[in-house]
Design a protein around this motif. Structure first.
Motif: not given
Length: 219
Positions: A131-132, A134-136, A139-140, A219
């Protein structure tokens, strides 16, 4: 769902493996193979077109080259790309043939462990770091193609290992980033390492497409 439990403390070399889906480009998908060390939170990943035992075998070889310390354990789920243990014959008998990963681990004196089926207890660390990642990245930012995505992933990999603060590192080590944890463990147990931290840092920086430390922010 059962809650994930805290991990037993280990020295560097206990690696969690996982595979996660990545976005499709031109209707063609890909997979991100991820490996993270339990003690230092040092991470490595690569994009593959397929989720197969052969891809796992190649990723394993590259992990052996990447991590600065000797790998002693590998923890995976029960996916067929990792293990044959849940494959059943027509008679309902479980497969006893070792997977490619099992064979490679045996050749290198590495203990391959698998999670209990359908439980989040033991491999939650690598699932959270998925998740970390993808979030960075995906998905960002919007990537127009796979090459752009892989470049963004490479930049974040360098940033994560060298500069991103990690709150779950052992407090007694008094370190903030995975690389600082590598440096501390090298002071404490140099016999665990194949290369020193400076050599490892150089190797990390070369993974960045710009060949420079990334300037991303946390983040």
């Amino acid at each position: 769902k059962e809650k994930c439990k805290k991990f037993k403390a280990y020295e560097p070399g206990y690696i969690h493996f996982d595979v996660t889906y990545m976005p499709k480009f031109n209707k063609v998908g890909s997979y991100l193979y991820v490996a993270i060390d339990r003690a230092t939170r040092t991470m490595y990943y690569e994009v593959y077109d397929n989720k197969t035992a052969e891809a796992t075998d190649l990723f394993f070889d590259n992990c052996m080259k990447f991590f600065p310390f000797t790998i002693t354990h590998i923890l995976t789920d029960n996916g067929f790309e990792f293990t044959n243990r849940l494959i059943k014959s027509k008679k309902g008998e479980l497969c006893k043939k070792p997977s490619l990963l099992d064979i490679k681990c045996a050749q290198n004196d590495i203990d391959h462990r698998c999670t209990k089926p359908s439980t989040p207890k033991t491999n939650g660390m690598v699932e959270r770091v998925n998740g970390t990642i993808k979030n960075n990245t995906i998905l960002k930012y919007k990537y127009d193609n796979k090459i752009e995505m892989e470049k963004g992933l490479a930049e974040f990999l360098v940033f994560y290992n060298l500069y991103r603060r990690h709150g779950s590192l052992r407090k007694e080590l008094n370190v903030k980033t995975p690389f600082e944890a590598v440096e501390k463990w090298f002071e404490l147990k140099p016999e665990l390492f194949k290369i020193n931290p400076n050599e490892f840092k150089t190797k990390l920086l070369l993974l960045n497409p710009n060949n420079q430390p990334t300037t991303s922010t946390t983040l």
